[in-house]
Design an enzyme around this catalytic site. Structure first.
Site, PDB file in Angstrom:
ATOM      1  CB  THR A 543      -0.956   0.007   1.201  1.00  0.00           C
ATOM      2  OG1 THR A 543      -1.874  -1.069   1.020  1.00  0.00           O
ATOM      3  CG2 THR A 543      -1.743   1.305   1.287  1.00  0.00           C
ATOM      4  CG  PHE A 545       0.502   4.570   3.814  1.00  0.00           C
ATOM      5  CD1 PHE A 545      -0.663   4.749   4.547  1.00  0.00           C
ATOM      6  CD2 PHE A 545       0.960   3.275   3.620  1.00  0.00           C
ATOM      7  CE1 PHE A 545      -1.354   3.670   5.073  1.00  0.00           C
ATOM      8  CE2 PHE A 545       0.271   2.178   4.142  1.00  0.00           C
ATOM      9  CZ  PHE A 545      -0.885   2.388   4.869  1.00  0.00           C
TER      10      PHE A 545
END
Ligand code: PEP
Ligand code: MN
Length: 651
Positions: A543, A545
């Site tokens: 992921t 960020f």
């Protein structure tokens, strides 16, 4: 300690065993186990097992506790994180990988300055170099002594790198203490106990090499000497041990890394250079060490290894070190870590967003350090993991109930920075978060981080895979664990706001038939059990960020610990007029200047059906002027142009 008493032992023999143990500070308890009579000894006593074995009536003696205490994980469960240097941002341990590099020996002021420049440029954060060299041959180069240390200190200061250097005698420790940031105890001196006691008493960080023939227990006992003498900051360094193999200089004991990490809370780093002794084998050994869980490396680098006065054959050329650093950066997320990078002093993001913070009367600099960074979710959320990776485990942080609340906290100054997930490697962009940037034009992206996502099935202590009937998670968690969930078709799925909230709800309810899909940190944070780990369908699950901050008059501050001196990536959003070639005209502006487009995505504009916004990420080329020109031109050729920020890309 357990003493098994022999069948033939007399009452007098047994009494002598008891007296022996009590005199040495043990508390004893006796019992029979099957045929055997056993005397158990516990407490803080100290006894020589061999001496005890020789007492009449003793059949066998077994140790039940570790001989080291301060170094033991049983005494301190959480990882020790050692800070090196006065600035405070260079740390070893926890979720970071810290790289120490430099020559074997300081040879001249020019040589250490030149090496320090390379180390710094490639991303090393601590400079190594021997001023006092313990050499096998008395005729070999012995180092420049105190003069060499002065050169090192100057090089460290010039390039913003704390330094580590070997200390070979207790007298020298005192003379060296104000010139170095960390002491190194060399392999040959690992059991020089007078040296350990003196160096430990100075209270500074110590890098303790493993002796070439030392067992892990002996190594940890040497660490115990340092800790017992006064310092809290010991880093263990595996550097190869003596075996029958002669091809390499030593044999790198890779297995020592996970073993020691389980036995001790101290950081463990690896010296691949002295372990293998052959330049070409250093990088593979270094990567293996990182993969095995090492907290960092110490690597020998020389601008001209062929001319080195010591250990030239194992010293990397600067280009090889640069390549190794890039490989480590790529490997780090796989083992759930982040390569530590030193921010450049007074880092100024070039071009569009110089760092200035003007909160109330305080003008200039970054937001006050005591301001927390905000994330969405409960403790143990992946966003909190990302935040800790960026700002450090000790950094103040604020969990808020939604992504929008992260923007609000940053905007109203409750938080200095915010950490937001924007994209998953399997599931794609998180559009609602992207859209927030348009509603909050005063917020900018100042950095990014990619986090590997490993999902676990988490439940109560009493829960088991067989008795679970409900599973809670964020819909992304379900999507990423589809194959695992398909094997349990009877489980009912309940969606939650985020994965850590799902875990917290189970802890609150004490439910035993409910499980959650979340990260291991969430299980730890809420005192629950990991029932199954690695349940994501595809292990290459990352992921992305972004770190957000408030613009003050169009300017944003640099987050501490992030290198914003040379942003190499920028994000922007725009729409174009509805006519042939309008998007093409924008992309042409980029391509004509050799600007690489790394992401292009369209999104419907809310309230304007069938009109679209384009989300664009680009790599900033070395010629920043060309990039700035491109942005100026894009503004004129687009509608609703938003420059979200320029920052350093994470690999
Ligand atoms: C060194 O790091 O310079 C060195 C001499 O290493 P070791 O003590 O591990 O041989
Ligand atoms: Mn060396």
């Amino acid at each position: 300690m357990i003493v098994v008493v022999s069948e033939s032992a007399s009452a007098h023999d047994k009494e002598m065993i008891r007296i022996y143990l009590r005199d040495r500070g043990f508390v004893i308890r006796e019992q029979t186990l099957g045929e055997d009579e056993i005397i158990g000894a516990s407490g803080k006593g100290v006894a020589d097992i061999r001496e005890l074995s020789l007492l009449p009536g003793v059949m066998r003696v077994a140790a039940t506790s570790k001989p080291y205490e301060l170094a033991s994980r049983e005494t301190k469960g959480e990882d020790t994180i050692v800070t090196v240097g006065k600035e405070g941002f260079v740390k070893i341990g926890g979720s970071r990988i810290t790289i120490i590099a430099g020559p074997c020996a300081v040879e001249s002021k020019e040589q250490i300055m030149e090496t320090a420049a390379h180390v710094r440029e490639s991303g090393g954060v601590i400079l190594r170099g021997g001023a006092f060299k313990p050499r096998t041959s008395p005729y070999a180069f012995q180092g420049l002594g105190m003069q060499g240390l002065e050169y090192m200190k100057a090089a460290g200061e010039a390039f913003g790198l704390p330094i580590v250097t070997e200390v070979v005698s207790p007298e020298l420790a005192l003379r060296m203490k104000d010139l170095t940031d960390m002491f190194q105890i060399g392999a040959r001196n690992m059991q020089n106990f007078e040296l350990l006691k003196k160096v430990g008493s100075l209270g500074m960080p110590v890098l303790l090499k493993r002796g070439p023939s030392a067992t892990i227990e002996e190594w940890l006992l040497s660490a115990e000497y340092l800790l017992a003498s006064g310092t809290k900051d010991v880093i263990l360094c595996e550097r190869g041990i003596r075996t029958f193999e002669t091809y390499t200089r030593n044999t790198l004991d890779i297995s020592a890394i996970p073993v020691v990490k389980a036995l001790s809370h101290l950081p463990v780093i690896v010296d691949p250079s002295h372990a293998v002794g052959i330049r070409a084998k250093v990088a593979p050994a270094a990567l293996a060490a990182i993969a095995a869980g090492a907290d960092g490396l110490t690597v020998e680098v020389h601008p001209r290894p062929g001319e080195a006065l010591s250990d030239g054959p194992q010293s990397l050329y600067p280009e090889q070190f640069e390549r190794l650093m890039r490989d480590i950066e790529a490997l780090a997320p796989v083992v759930g870590k982040e390569l530590l990078r030193t921010p450049r002093p007074g880092a100024v993001p070039r071009g569009l967003v110089p760092p200035v913070w003007t909160a109330g009367e305080d003008a200039g600099g970054a937001p006050p350090a005591e301001l927390p960074a905000a994330f969405s979710g409960e403790s143990g959320a992946f966003a909190e993991q990302a935040l800790m990776r960026i700002f450090g485990e000790e950094a103040p942080r604020l969990g808020v109930p939604s992504f929008r609340a992260v923007f609000d906290a940053v905007l109203d100054g409750t938080a200095g920075f915010g950490v937001m997930p924007v994209e998953n490697s399997l599931a794609g962009s998180i559009h609602e978060n992207y859209d927030l940037f348009l509603r909050y034009p005063d917020i900018a992206i100042v950095g990014e981080l990619k986090l590997r996502i490993v999902h676990c099935l988490i439940g109560d202590e009493k829960a088991s895979l067989e008795n679970i009937s409900i599973v809670r998670s964020h819909p992304q968690g379900f999507a990423q664990c589809r194959e695992f969930l398909d094997k349990h078709p009877n489980w009912q799925l309940e969606a939650c706001n985020d994965t850590a909230t799902a875990v917290a709800s189970i802890a609150r309810e004490g439910a035993t038939k409910v499980a959650a899909i979340a990260g291991e940190a969430a299980a730890k944070a809420h005192g629950l059990k990991v029932l199954r780990t690695g349940i994501e369908t595809n292990p290459l699950n990352y992921t992305r960020f972004v770190i957000i901050s408030r613009r003050n008059g169009g300017k944003v501050p640099a987050p501490p610990g992030l290198d914003l001196d040379k942003p190499n990536k920028a994000s922007m959003v725009f729409s174009v007029s509805d006519e042939p070639g309008s998007l093409f005209a924008c992309l042409k502006i980029l391509s004509e200047r050799g600007i690489n487009l790394s992401k292009l995505e369209s999104r419907p504009i809310q309230g304007r059906p069938w009109e679209y916004l384009f989300y664009v990420d680009v790599s900033i080329p070395h010629t920043e002027a060309a990039f700035e020109e491109a942005v100026v031109e894009l503004r004129t050729k687009t509608r609703d142009f938003h420059f979200l920020g320029s920052y350093r890309a994470s690999l």
